[in-house]
Motif scaffolding. Structure first.
Motif, PDB file in Angstrom:
ATOM      1  N   UNK A  18       3.140 -62.579  66.612  1.00  0.00           N
ATOM      2  CA  UNK A  18       3.320 -63.644  65.623  1.00  0.00           C
ATOM      3  C   UNK A  18       2.544 -63.343  64.352  1.00  0.00           C
ATOM      4  N   UNK A  19       1.346 -62.750  64.506  1.00  0.00           N
ATOM      5  CA  UNK A  19       0.545 -62.435  63.334  1.00  0.00           C
ATOM      6  C   UNK A  19       1.245 -61.388  62.466  1.00  0.00           C
ATOM      7  N   UNK A  20       1.883 -60.402  63.098  1.00  0.00           N
ATOM      8  CA  UNK A  20       2.610 -59.384  62.346  1.00  0.00           C
ATOM      9  C   UNK A  20       3.793 -60.010  61.613  1.00  0.00           C
ATOM     10  N   UNK A  21       4.498 -60.908  62.302  1.00  0.00           N
ATOM     11  CA  UNK A  21       5.619 -61.594  61.658  1.00  0.00           C
ATOM     12  C   UNK A  21       5.140 -62.425  60.475  1.00  0.00           C
ATOM     13  N   UNK A  22       4.022 -63.131  60.655  1.00  0.00           N
ATOM     14  CA  UNK A  22       3.481 -63.968  59.582  1.00  0.00           C
ATOM     15  C   UNK A  22       3.029 -63.118  58.400  1.00  0.00           C
ATOM     16  N   UNK A  23       2.379 -61.990  58.698  1.00  0.00           N
ATOM     17  CA  UNK A  23       1.936 -61.105  57.618  1.00  0.00           C
ATOM     18  C   UNK A  23       3.136 -60.582  56.841  1.00  0.00           C
ATOM     19  N   UNK A  24       4.183 -60.161  57.561  1.00  0.00           N
ATOM     20  CA  UNK A  24       5.392 -59.665  56.899  1.00  0.00           C
ATOM     21  C   UNK A  24       5.994 -60.739  56.009  1.00  0.00           C
ATOM     22  N   UNK A  25       6.019 -61.980  56.533  1.00  0.00           N
ATOM     23  CA  UNK A  25       6.567 -63.104  55.764  1.00  0.00           C
ATOM     24  C   UNK A  25       5.753 -63.344  54.500  1.00  0.00           C
ATOM     25  N   UNK A  26       4.416 -63.344  54.646  1.00  0.00           N
ATOM     26  CA  UNK A  26       3.556 -63.670  53.509  1.00  0.00           C
ATOM     27  C   UNK A  26       3.488 -62.546  52.484  1.00  0.00           C
ATOM     28  N   UNK A  27       3.730 -61.310  52.914  1.00  0.00           N
ATOM     29  CA  UNK A  27       3.728 -60.184  51.967  1.00  0.00           C
ATOM     30  C   UNK A  27       5.060 -60.064  51.227  1.00  0.00           C
ATOM     31  N   UNK A  28       6.113 -60.602  51.832  1.00  0.00           N
ATOM     32  CA  UNK A  28       7.449 -60.425  51.267  1.00  0.00           C
ATOM     33  C   UNK A  28       7.554 -60.994  49.855  1.00  0.00           C
ATOM     34  N   UNK A  29       7.070 -62.231  49.662  1.00  0.00           N
ATOM     35  CA  UNK A  29       7.217 -62.873  48.350  1.00  0.00           C
ATOM     36  C   UNK A  29       6.448 -62.165  47.241  1.00  0.00           C
ATOM     37  N   UNK A  30       5.126 -61.909  47.406  1.00  0.00           N
ATOM     38  CA  UNK A  30       4.423 -61.240  46.304  1.00  0.00           C
ATOM     39  C   UNK A  30       4.949 -59.844  46.001  1.00  0.00           C
ATOM     40  N   UNK A  31       5.333 -59.092  47.038  1.00  0.00           N
ATOM     41  CA  UNK A  31       5.852 -57.743  46.794  1.00  0.00           C
ATOM     42  C   UNK A  31       7.213 -57.794  46.117  1.00  0.00           C
ATOM     43  N   UNK A  32       8.031 -58.790  46.469  1.00  0.00           N
ATOM     44  CA  UNK A  32       9.335 -58.949  45.810  1.00  0.00           C
ATOM     45  C   UNK A  32       9.142 -59.290  44.333  1.00  0.00           C
ATOM     46  N   UNK A  33       8.141 -60.132  44.028  1.00  0.00           N
ATOM     47  CA  UNK A  33       7.842 -60.472  42.629  1.00  0.00           C
ATOM     48  C   UNK A  33       7.392 -59.241  41.855  1.00  0.00           C
ATOM     49  N   UNK A  34       6.507 -58.467  42.463  1.00  0.00           N
ATOM     50  CA  UNK A  34       6.010 -57.252  41.798  1.00  0.00           C
ATOM     51  C   UNK A  34       7.172 -56.317  41.476  1.00  0.00           C
ATOM     52  N   UNK A  35       8.007 -56.047  42.489  1.00  0.00           N
ATOM     53  CA  UNK A  35       9.130 -55.130  42.287  1.00  0.00           C
ATOM     54  C   UNK A  35      10.124 -55.679  41.256  1.00  0.00           C
TER      55      UNK A  35
END
Length: 271
Positions: free
Chosen positions: A41-58
Motif C-alpha cells: 500500500x505504501x508503494x501504491x501511495x507513493x506512486x500516486x503522490x509522485x504522479x501529480x508533481x512529476x506530471x506538472x514538471x514534465x
C-alpha cells in the motif's frame, strides 16, 4: 492445524506445546501478511503522490520548450510551478528514505540525559517565527525546574517540528498551539495540541501510517509528504517512549508524548 487428543499424560503435554507452536506460527504469518500489505500500500501511495508533481514538471517543461516565444512573466510562472513540484517530489522521496532508515535494524539514537525543558524551549524558539507567520497564537507551560530524560536532541526536535508543521498545514490563521510538560513518577509527558479542525476518532491510529491523510481522495493540495507523523512516532518509539493522539471532546488535535525519565547523575555516554 490443531491437535485435540484429550489426554492427561505426556502426550497431552506434547499436544499443548504443539498447539502453542501452531498458534505462534499463525500469528507470525498474519503479521508478515500485514507487513507485506502495508508495504504494498505504501508503494501504491507513493506512486500516486509522485504522479501529480512529476506530471506538472514534465507538462510545464514541455510547454516552455515548445513555445520559445512565451512572455517572460508567463515563462517565470511556469518555472516557479516546476520548481515547487520538483521540491514536493524531493520531499516525498526524502521522507520515504528517512522512514526506511528508521525501520532498518541498525538504526539507533544517541540518547544522553538532557534537561528536556531546556531542549524544548530551544526547539520552540525556532518554531515561533513559523507560527507567527501562519497567524497562530501559542501558549506554553514548561516547568522552571529541570526535567531530565534520555534524549537525542536533534531527533526529538524533528518530532516537535513535525507536529507543528502538521498543525500549520491543516489549520488556518487564528488557531492556537499549546505545549505542556510535566512529570509522573518515572515518565515525562509532553502534550502538543491545537484548537483547530481536529482529527476524527476513527483516524486516531491511521494518521501514524505512511501517507495517511484525512481526505479520502488523498488530495495533495495541502502539501507535505504524508510521512511526518509516521517519522515522529518511530523517533519516539526509538526513545523507548510512546506517541498517540488523545481523544478530545472540545475539538482540535492533541498529541501526547511519553518518555522514560532520567537522572542528571546517570552515565552520559550515548546509548
Amino acid at each position: 492445524i490443531r491437535v485435540h487428543l484429550n489426554l492427561k499424560n505426556e502426550f497431552g503435554e506434547l499436544q499443548d506445546i504443539f498447539n502453542q507452536m501452531a498458534q505462534r506460527i499463525g500469528e507470525e504469518t498474519l503479521m508478515r501478511k500485514q507487513l507485506e500489505d502495508d508495504r504494498r500500500q505504501m508503494i501504491l501511495d507513493l506512486s500516486h503522490d509522485l504522479k501529480n508533481p512529476l506530471a506538472c514538471v514534465a507538462g510545464y517543461a514541455d510547454l516552455c520548450l515548445e513555445k520559445p516565444d512565451l512572455p517572460v512573466s508567463e515563462r517565470m510562472n511556469y518555472l516557479r510551478i516546476i520548481r515547487s513540484n520538483s521540491r514536493r517530489a524531493a520531499d516525498l522521496l526524502g521522507g520515504l528514505f528517512e522512514l526506511s532508515r528508521m525501520e532498518a535494524p541498525g538504526f539507533e539514537l544517541k540518547l544522553i540525559p538532557e534537561d528536556l525543558t531546556e531542549i524544548l524551549r530551544e526547539i520552540l524558539s525556532r518554531i515561533l517565527p513559523e507560527l507567527e507567520q501562519a497567524g497562530f497564537g501559542y501558549w506554553f507551560s514548561i516547568p522552571e525546574t529541570p526535567v531530565y530524560a534520555r534524549l537525542d536532541a536533534f531527533q526529538f526536535g524533528r518530532v516537535i517540528h513535525n507536529l507543528a508543521e502538521n498543525s500549520i498545514r491543516y489549520n488556518g490563521p487564528g488557531t492556537s498551539i499549546r505545549v505542556e510538560v510535566w512529570q509522573e513518577v518515572n515518565r515525562i509527558l509532553v502534550r502538543f495540541g491545537d484548537d483547530g479542525t481536529g482529527i476524527p476518532p476513527e483516524m486516531a491510529e491511521k494518521v501514524f501510517r505512511p501517507f495517511a491523510r484525512l481526505d479520502p481522495a488523498r488530495s495533495s493540495s495541502t502539501g507535505g509528504s504524508g510521512l511526518g507523523l509516521s517519522i515522529a512516532r518511530k523517533i519516539i518509539l526509538a526513545h523507548g517512549g510512546e506517541l498517540h493522539l488523545e481523544e478530545s471532546g472540545s475539538g482540535g488535535c492533541t498529541f501526547l508524548i511519553s518518555l522514560p525519565g532520567a537522572f542528571p547523575g546517570e552515565d552520559n555516554e550515548p546509548q
